[in-house]
Design a protein around this motif. Structure first.
Motif, PDB file in Angstrom:
ATOM      1  N   GLU A  29      -4.631  -3.355  10.304  1.00  0.00           N
ATOM      2  CA  GLU A  29      -3.252  -2.862  10.116  1.00  0.00           C
ATOM      3  C   GLU A  29      -3.238  -1.555   9.317  1.00  0.00           C
ATOM      4  OE1 GLU A  29       0.178  -4.233  10.513  1.00  0.00           O
ATOM      5  OE2 GLU A  29      -0.807  -5.154  12.246  1.00  0.00           O
ATOM      6  N   GLU A  30      -4.112  -1.499   8.326  1.00  0.00           N
ATOM      7  CA  GLU A  30      -4.153  -0.328   7.444  1.00  0.00           C
ATOM      8  C   GLU A  30      -5.576   0.243   7.433  1.00  0.00           C
ATOM      9  OE1 GLU A  30      -1.656   1.053   6.181  1.00  0.00           O
ATOM     10  OE2 GLU A  30      -0.075  -0.457   6.093  1.00  0.00           O
ATOM     11  N   SER A  90       4.438   7.280   2.245  1.00  0.00           N
ATOM     12  CA  SER A  90       5.077   6.117   2.883  1.00  0.00           C
ATOM     13  C   SER A  90       4.385   4.849   2.403  1.00  0.00           C
ATOM     14  CB  SER A  90       4.978   6.238   4.404  1.00  0.00           C
ATOM     15  OG  SER A  90       3.626   6.169   4.793  1.00  0.00           O
ATOM     16  N   VAL A  91       5.090   3.731   2.610  1.00  0.00           N
ATOM     17  CA  VAL A  91       4.506   2.467   2.166  1.00  0.00           C
ATOM     18  C   VAL A  91       4.325   1.536   3.363  1.00  0.00           C
ATOM     19  CG1 VAL A  91       5.403   2.564  -0.182  1.00  0.00           C
ATOM     20  CG2 VAL A  91       6.792   1.532   1.624  1.00  0.00           C
ATOM     21  N   GLY A  92       3.357   0.639   3.243  1.00  0.00           N
ATOM     22  CA  GLY A  92       3.090  -0.329   4.310  1.00  0.00           C
ATOM     23  C   GLY A  92       3.796  -1.645   4.040  1.00  0.00           C
ATOM     24  N   ASP A  93       3.452  -2.655   4.855  1.00  0.00           N
ATOM     25  CA  ASP A  93       4.031  -3.980   4.644  1.00  0.00           C
ATOM     26  C   ASP A  93       3.360  -4.654   3.453  1.00  0.00           C
ATOM     27  OD1 ASP A  93       5.787  -3.817   6.684  1.00  0.00           O
ATOM     28  OD2 ASP A  93       4.395  -4.609   8.179  1.00  0.00           O
ATOM     29  N   ALA A  94       4.116  -5.548   2.838  1.00  0.00           N
ATOM     30  CA  ALA A  94       3.554  -6.275   1.709  1.00  0.00           C
ATOM     31  C   ALA A  94       2.504  -7.268   2.196  1.00  0.00           C
ATOM     32  CB  ALA A  94       4.670  -7.016   0.981  1.00  0.00           C
ATOM     33  N   PHE A  95       1.473  -7.456   1.398  1.00  0.00           N
ATOM     34  CA  PHE A  95       0.448  -8.446   1.737  1.00  0.00           C
ATOM     35  C   PHE A  95       0.062  -9.202   0.461  1.00  0.00           C
ATOM     36  CE2 PHE A  95      -1.584  -4.385   0.878  1.00  0.00           C
ATOM     37  CZ  PHE A  95      -2.560  -4.716  -0.061  1.00  0.00           C
ATOM     38  N   PRO A  96      -0.416 -10.424   0.609  1.00  0.00           N
ATOM     39  CA  PRO A  96      -0.769 -11.185  -0.595  1.00  0.00           C
ATOM     40  C   PRO A  96      -2.176 -10.844  -1.091  1.00  0.00           C
ATOM     41  CG  PRO A  96      -1.037 -12.540   1.336  1.00  0.00           C
ATOM     42  CD  PRO A  96      -0.563 -11.208   1.828  1.00  0.00           C
ATOM     43  N   ILE A  97      -2.327 -10.874  -2.409  1.00  0.00           N
ATOM     44  CA  ILE A  97      -3.667 -10.751  -2.990  1.00  0.00           C
ATOM     45  C   ILE A  97      -3.978 -12.098  -3.644  1.00  0.00           C
ATOM     46  CG2 ILE A  97      -5.117  -9.631  -4.727  1.00  0.00           C
ATOM     47  CD1 ILE A  97      -3.492  -7.124  -4.438  1.00  0.00           C
ATOM     48  N   ALA A  98      -5.042 -12.746  -3.179  1.00  0.00           N
ATOM     49  CA  ALA A  98      -5.490 -13.969  -3.834  1.00  0.00           C
ATOM     50  C   ALA A  98      -6.472 -13.540  -4.915  1.00  0.00           C
ATOM     51  CB  ALA A  98      -6.158 -14.886  -2.825  1.00  0.00           C
ATOM     52  N   ALA A  99      -6.320 -14.136  -6.099  1.00  0.00           N
ATOM     53  CA  ALA A  99      -7.151 -13.674  -7.214  1.00  0.00           C
ATOM     54  C   ALA A  99      -7.858 -14.848  -7.892  1.00  0.00           C
ATOM     55  CB  ALA A  99      -6.284 -12.896  -8.208  1.00  0.00           C
ATOM     56  N   PRO A 100      -8.998 -15.238  -7.354  1.00  0.00           N
ATOM     57  CA  PRO A 100      -9.800 -16.264  -8.019  1.00  0.00           C
ATOM     58  C   PRO A 100     -10.582 -15.625  -9.165  1.00  0.00           C
ATOM     59  CG  PRO A 100     -10.888 -15.543  -6.029  1.00  0.00           C
ATOM     60  CD  PRO A 100      -9.617 -14.757  -6.119  1.00  0.00           C
ATOM     61  N   PRO A 101     -11.206 -16.429 -10.007  1.00  0.00           N
ATOM     62  CA  PRO A 101     -12.074 -15.818 -11.027  1.00  0.00           C
ATOM     63  C   PRO A 101     -13.148 -14.979 -10.328  1.00  0.00           C
ATOM     64  CG  PRO A 101     -11.877 -18.196 -11.369  1.00  0.00           C
ATOM     65  CD  PRO A 101     -11.220 -17.900 -10.076  1.00  0.00           C
ATOM     66  N   ALA A 102     -13.577 -13.916 -10.968  1.00  0.00           N
ATOM     67  CA  ALA A 102     -14.559 -13.026 -10.325  1.00  0.00           C
ATOM     68  C   ALA A 102     -15.819 -13.794  -9.931  1.00  0.00           C
ATOM     69  CB  ALA A 102     -14.899 -11.868 -11.264  1.00  0.00           C
ATOM     70  N   LEU A 161       0.850  -1.196   0.000  1.00  0.00           N
ATOM     71  CA  LEU A 161       0.000   0.000   0.000  1.00  0.00           C
ATOM     72  C   LEU A 161       0.886   1.248   0.000  1.00  0.00           C
ATOM     73  CD1 LEU A 161      -2.839   1.373   0.463  1.00  0.00           C
ATOM     74  CD2 LEU A 161      -2.250   1.324   2.900  1.00  0.00           C
ATOM     75  N   ARG A 162       0.596   2.140  -0.928  1.00  0.00           N
ATOM     76  CA  ARG A 162       1.284   3.448  -0.860  1.00  0.00           C
ATOM     77  C   ARG A 162       0.300   4.406  -0.195  1.00  0.00           C
ATOM     78  NH1 ARG A 162       3.004   6.103  -6.258  1.00  0.00           N
ATOM     79  NH2 ARG A 162       4.923   4.890  -6.153  1.00  0.00           N
ATOM     80  N   VAL A 187      -7.452   3.352  -3.065  1.00  0.00           N
ATOM     81  CA  VAL A 187      -6.091   3.163  -2.561  1.00  0.00           C
ATOM     82  C   VAL A 187      -5.131   2.917  -3.724  1.00  0.00           C
ATOM     83  CG1 VAL A 187      -6.796   2.258  -0.312  1.00  0.00           C
ATOM     84  CG2 VAL A 187      -6.467   0.676  -2.212  1.00  0.00           C
ATOM     85  N   THR A 188      -3.847   3.230  -3.459  1.00  0.00           N
ATOM     86  CA  THR A 188      -2.825   2.970  -4.472  1.00  0.00           C
ATOM     87  C   THR A 188      -1.990   1.781  -4.025  1.00  0.00           C
ATOM     88  OG1 THR A 188      -2.715   5.324  -4.935  1.00  0.00           O
ATOM     89  CG2 THR A 188      -0.869   3.986  -5.725  1.00  0.00           C
ATOM     90  N   LEU A 189      -1.896   0.787  -4.885  1.00  0.00           N
ATOM     91  CA  LEU A 189      -1.097  -0.398  -4.560  1.00  0.00           C
ATOM     92  C   LEU A 189       0.081  -0.498  -5.517  1.00  0.00           C
ATOM     93  CD1 LEU A 189      -3.851  -3.130  -3.988  1.00  0.00           C
ATOM     94  CD2 LEU A 189      -2.792  -1.615  -2.292  1.00  0.00           C
ATOM     95  N   LEU A 190       1.203  -0.953  -4.949  1.00  0.00           N
ATOM     96  CA  LEU A 190       2.362  -1.244  -5.790  1.00  0.00           C
ATOM     97  C   LEU A 190       2.372  -2.748  -6.016  1.00  0.00           C
ATOM     98  CD1 LEU A 190       4.991   0.981  -3.925  1.00  0.00           C
ATOM     99  CD2 LEU A 190       3.878   1.472  -6.100  1.00  0.00           C
ATOM    100  N   ILE A 191       2.139  -3.147  -7.254  1.00  0.00           N
ATOM    101  CA  ILE A 191       2.123  -4.575  -7.579  1.00  0.00           C
ATOM    102  C   ILE A 191       3.142  -4.800  -8.684  1.00  0.00           C
ATOM    103  CG2 ILE A 191       0.731  -6.490  -8.493  1.00  0.00           C
ATOM    104  CD1 ILE A 191      -1.730  -5.069  -7.272  1.00  0.00           C
ATOM    105  N   ALA A 192       4.089  -5.690  -8.438  1.00  0.00           N
ATOM    106  CA  ALA A 192       5.188  -5.956  -9.380  1.00  0.00           C
ATOM    107  C   ALA A 192       5.880  -4.652  -9.787  1.00  0.00           C
ATOM    108  CB  ALA A 192       4.671  -6.706 -10.606  1.00  0.00           C
ATOM    109  N   GLY A 193       6.010  -3.778  -8.790  1.00  0.00           N
ATOM    110  CA  GLY A 193       6.749  -2.546  -9.022  1.00  0.00           C
ATOM    111  C   GLY A 193       5.933  -1.450  -9.687  1.00  0.00           C
TER     112      GLY A 193
END
Lengths: 788, 229
Positions: free
Chosen positions: A551-552, A507-519, A501-502, A561-567
């Motif tokens: 946490e956030e 500042s940025v937060g801790d990394a967290f996983p996103i699980a992505a099943p089909p919608a 999370l930016r 929200v703005t997320l940094l995913i794969a940079g």
């Protein structure tokens, strides 16, 4: 030579051996309870601070592309950093005596010069050589490997290689392998290449110079490092900043120890109540002698000193017994706790200050508990003391209603009335027994709540296994292969990513996983606590779990929200919040995530089988392995949900088990309280018992009167414990929720727990009253009538 | 005229009761000289034991003054009263009231221990000398439960004399003894008075009056007669 009064003190203690033993036992149980937790705390605190600090744990870890020496040199030269190290973590499988087990292999740039997260070699060689493997200490028992074994190690579908187990080392920064069901091991980069695994180093572990920095300060340093790494053209996909100086499980263990410490103190207080009861009764039995001593010139202070000295001596004796027992339990429990934290406690002595504290509390607790009854007793007038006729009964409210119950048999009525004759003593006994009951029922409720929560956690994921592919593939192709395997009922290919999370302040937060099943997934149905689940029509919709939200807090439903995913930065809308367990997690549609991280490809499949059962699941997983490999989609690892569930339950139920053991301690204190109350009741009523026997009461009637009186108190305590268990359940549930997993508060006591507790109090009562009843039966009539 | 050892000046003692206050002693005035052997007689409830309690400093009058050996006993604090009691009076009870876990000698040493009147090394010697004086030295190291009633009462008298009190108070000391032993006990108290010990004894024993220097009869909390020998 001892003066007569001190000789009297010693002889009284010796004369009333049973009572003395009860007092000593009561104090000892309290000290054992509180002392064991204190010993554990002192030992665990020392290893978790000193040992963990000495291991130079990484202040932050950045995930990036291949790290070379040039980059490492630049990073190490940063003024805020003390050191930096590059590492690669690879997931593989090993074949041990226990079958195929998941493994995590670590390689660093220079094992010989271990700069961050220092390892502690325990046996064999260190560092690992090419072609050999060093096992992490906490995985040794779980994997059943021994030094010199040849360990078959396989990465994905590549050929397995036999690696020689050349050493055992401890990494205090890892959660224990036995707990995580993972074999942790260390190999060289050359060995990784031999296995066919990626060998380039992609984790940058940094150590800040100022070790007293807080997490935010470390985050700022990590952000500078991230900028430097990115300036070299590398992408940083993840920045993890743990709480400085705190082991990954330290909060849980700290809370656990705190909760248990609170119960230890409670046990100590309850044993104090028991001491008050016993000392009061002892003084009641000594009133006439107190009167005589005062008549011949004893001052109240001298009398008080005599009885307080008795309390002090009993406290010292109890401490002498309890402190070593507490030390043994404390060391055992500390080792157990250290195992949870992956530390080794051997070689640590319990600090003398902790022993002295226990000795002080043990010696002074009975003195403090006895002070009020002793001062009261020593101030009694001589005439009142000499005229003391022992126990009396004034028909108060209990007597009034009991008198009107004409249909109750006389001996039973007598037992009922007897139970209410010493109301203060009965109240104190009730407090001890019902507090034990409330803690027991609270622990039972917590256990039920944990099971319900775990049920709920797994109910939201109605699949039986998950498979991770060695490389990403198109979801439709993978699903087609999986659905063609015999025994597969439903299957979905899931994407996944790690996001940061930016925040609005940059500042940025801790990394967290996103699980992505089909919608339109049917294999993930979480409980919505706010907002809604994602829809196929959504664009960049995110669902967060409650843990991530806590946490956030800015990731509330409806926020952008703005997320940094794969940079890469991307904008998301939080559409819902769900309850999915204790780890940080978020959910997004595969259709949105997959293009961001793998050009639309996925590397995970979740499968629901058509036949239930562990054996069927295991066979299905084997079939999936071979079918996917045959179709050109080799798998890296597979996990059955039953295994995952047992890992989670192992973690969580352990806490309820510990709380249950504390309630046992309180049951012992309560049982001692009842035993003392009944012994004193029999002692005080020796004359009455003599009268009853003189007018024809049989042995069994006397025994029944004593036993029924005990049962009346025990059953009352059972009744009191039922409502008392409700606030206890709330307190325990909330405390558990804060550190482990939010659990539903169960306000209706578990029927089985209530019945078990009923059986326990009845059993405790029968055992506690056995000796007093036997004594009442055995006293000769003439002696009983002559008793003063 | 010698200074009286005991002076009661218009002493009244009233106890609260469920049926209203009960007056145990009403406006009693009394003077007892040193070395007198005074016997107090009266029926149950006449106020004998209350009188003794007031003299022993284990109870306080509702009104009036109690003076023993020159000390205003009723004006003392609880603590001072305990100290005074240990030094100034010795009490003999009807039921002996020896501490069951102490030997005869230890029972006698106990008042010296509380009042610290004799150095600790001398206490046993003094206890032995008192027990010998009362004829029970051979029972010194026995527990009370192994002694006869008469022996126990002699030990109790020895204990009462342990700190050489100015006054010896005895509450029905023969009430629990057979007639022969009771007679012997009365003679013992008489001989103590002859040796200069002030003795006040509450009793039902008619024979006691024969040995006493004065007999005071109480009825309904009042002195109804005084007879000098």
């Amino acid at each position: 030579m001892l003066s007569p009064r001190w000789r009297k003190v010693l002889r009284d203690v010796w004369l009333h051996k049973a009572r003395t033993v009860l007092v000593v036992a009561a104090i000892a149980v309290g000290i054992v309870g509180a002392g064991a937790v204190l010993d554990t705390w002192s030992l665990v605190r020392r290893v978790t601070t000193a040992e963990f600090d000495a291991s130079l744990p990484a202040s932050a870890t950045l995930l990036t592309d291949s790290i070379d020496q040039a980059l490492l040199v630049r990073v190490r030269a940063m003024p805020a950093l003390a050191d930096a190290q590059a590492r690669r973590t690879v997931t593989a499988s090993v074949r041990t005596r226990n079958g195929s087990q998941a493994a995590m292999l670590f390689a660093t740039d220079d094992f010989a010069r271990n700069r961050v997260g220092v390892l502690k070699p325990e046996q064999g060689e260190w560092p690992p050589r090419d072609g050999s493997i060093v096992i992490e200490s906490s995985s040794v028992e779980y994997s059943a490997v021994q030094l010199g074994d040849s360990l078959s190690t396989q990465f994905g579908d590549r050929d397995a290689a036999a690696l020689r187990v050349s050493g055992i080392t401890r990494d205090v920064g890892l959660a224990p392998g036995w707990m995580e069901h993972i074999v942790y091991a260390f190999v060289t980069q050359a060995t990784l290449r031999q296995l066919g695994a990626p060998a380039s180093l992609n984790e940058l572990q940094i150590l800040v110079k100022n070790r007293s920095m807080n997490r935010e300060a470390v985050r700022r340093v990590a952000a500078d490092v991230k900028s430097l790494v990115e300036s070299t053209g590398r992408a940083v996909s993840d920045v993890a900043v743990p709480e400085p100086g705190r082991h990954v499980h330290a909060a849980q263990i700290g809370s656990l120890l705190f909760t248990q410490g609170a119960f230890g103190v409670l046990a100590l207080l309850l044993s104090g109540i028991l001491v008050v009861n016993l000392i009061s009764a002892m003084l009641a039995g000594q009133l006439r002698e107190i009167g005589i001593m005062k008549a011949i010139g004893a001052r109240p202070a001298q009398i008080a000193a005599m009885y307080l000295a008795v309390a002090l001596v009993l406290g010292l004796v109890a401490s002498a017994i309890a402190i070593p027992i507490a030390a043994v339990i404390g060391r055992w429990y500390a080792q157990f706790t250290a195992d949870l934290l992956n530390f080794d406690i051997s070689g640590f002595a319990i600090p003398s200050s902790v022993i002295l504290l226990q000795l002080g509390v043990g010696a002074l607790l009975p003195v403090v508990a006895a002070t009020i009854p002793v001062v009261k007793g020593s101030r009694i007038g001589v005439n009142d003391a000499l005229r003391d006729l022992g126990i009396s009964f004034t028909a108060g409210t209990s007597g009034a209603w009991l008198s009107k119950t004409g249909s109750i048999a006389r001996p039973f009525l007598l037992s009922l009335r007897n139970a209410f004759r010493r109301r203060q003593r009965m109240a104190l006994t009730l407090v001890t027994l019902s507090t034990g009951g409330a803690v027991y029922l609270g622990a039972v409720n917590l256990r039920a709540a944990i099971v319900a929560s775990v049920d709920m956690l797994f109910a939201v994921q109605p699949f039986d296994m998950s498979v991770r592919l060695a490389e990403p593939h198109a979801p439709d192709s993978v699903e087609a292969v999986v659905r063609g395997v015999a025994g597969v009922a439903r299957a979905e290919a899931w994407a996944g990513a790690r996001a940061i999370l930016r925040r609005n302040d940059g500042s940025v937060g801790d990394a967290f996983p996103i699980a992505a099943p089909p919608a339109a997934t049917t294999l993930l149905v979480p409980r919505i606590v706010d907002g809604r689940w994602m829809l196929p029509s959504d664009t960049n919709a995110l669902v967060v779990n409650r843990r991530l939200l806590s946490e956030e807090p800015t990731m509330m439903v409806g926020s952008r929200v703005t997320l940094l995913i794969a940079g890469m930065a991307s904008e998301w809308t939080v559409v819902g919040a769900v309850e999915t367990g204790p780890s940080l997690a978020a959910y997004a549609a595969r259709e949105t995530i997959a293009p961001m991280v793998g050009s639309g490809r996925v590397s995970a499949v979740v499968v629901s089988g058509s036949v239930n059962g562990a054996a069927a699941d295991f066979e299905l997983l084997q079939r999936l392995r071979s079918s996917l490999a045959d179709a050109g989609f080799p798998i890296q690892s597979g996990q059955l949900m039953t295994q995952q569930r047992s890992v989670i339950e192992d973690h969580l139920l352990m806490v309820a088990g510990f709380l249950g053991s504390m309630s046992l301690l309180m049951i012992v204190v309560g049982g001692l309280g009842l035993a003392s109350t009944m012994s004193l009741a029999v002692l005080e009523r020796t004359r009455e018992i003599g009268v009853m026997r003189a007018i024809g009461a049989r042995h069994r009637s006397i025994v029944a009167i004593v036993q029924i009186e005990g049962l009346v108190i025990a059953l009352l305590s059972w009744l009191v414990a039922l409502p008392l268990s409700l606030p206890m359940s709330v307190i325990l549930g909330r405390a558990f929720g804060r550190v482990m997993l939010e659990v539903p508060v169960i306000l209706v006591p578990e029927t089985s727990g209530v019945l078990v507790w009923l059986a326990v109090v009845v059993g405790v009562s029968v055992v506690a009253c056995a000796w007093p009843a036997f004594r009442a039966m055995r006293v000769p009539v003439a002696r009983a009538l002559a008793y003063e | 005229m010698p200074t009286p050892m005991i002076v009661l000046d218009r002493v009244t003692k009233t106890y609260p009761g469920t049926a209203g206050p009960f007056t145990a002693l009403a406006d009693v005035s009394l003077s007892i000289s040193s070395a007198e052997f005074v016997v107090v007689v009266g029926q149950s409830g006449s106020g004998k034991s209350t009188l003794l309690s007031l003299l022993a400093g284990i109870d306080r009058p509702s009104s009036g003054a109690v003076q023993v050996g020159g000390t205003r006993v009723d004006a003392l604090s609880e603590r001072a009263m305990s100290e005074w009691r240990g030094m100034a009076v010795g009490i003999v009870f009807q039921f002996f009231q020896l501490l069951p876990t102490l030997t005869s000698a230890e029972n006698v040493m106990l008042p010296m221990d509380f009042a610290r009147t004799w150095p600790s090394r001398e206490r046993r010697d003094r206890a032995m000398s008192l027990l010998a004086r009362l004829g029970v030295a051979d029972q010194a190291d026995k527990l009370p439960s192994t002694l006869s009633g008469g022996q126990q009462q002699r030990v109790a008298v020895a204990r009462a004399l342990a700190n050489a009190p100015s006054v010896l108070l005895a509450d029905e000391p023969t009430g629990n003894l057979d007639s022969k032993t009771a007679q012997s006990m009365l003679e013992l108290l008489g001989s103590l008075a002859q040796e200069g010990q002030t003795v006040v004894m509450v009793t039902h024993e008619r024979d006691a009056q024969r040995l006493a220097s004065r007999t005071i009869q109480l009825a309904d909390g009042r002195v109804v007669s005084e007879t000098h020998a």
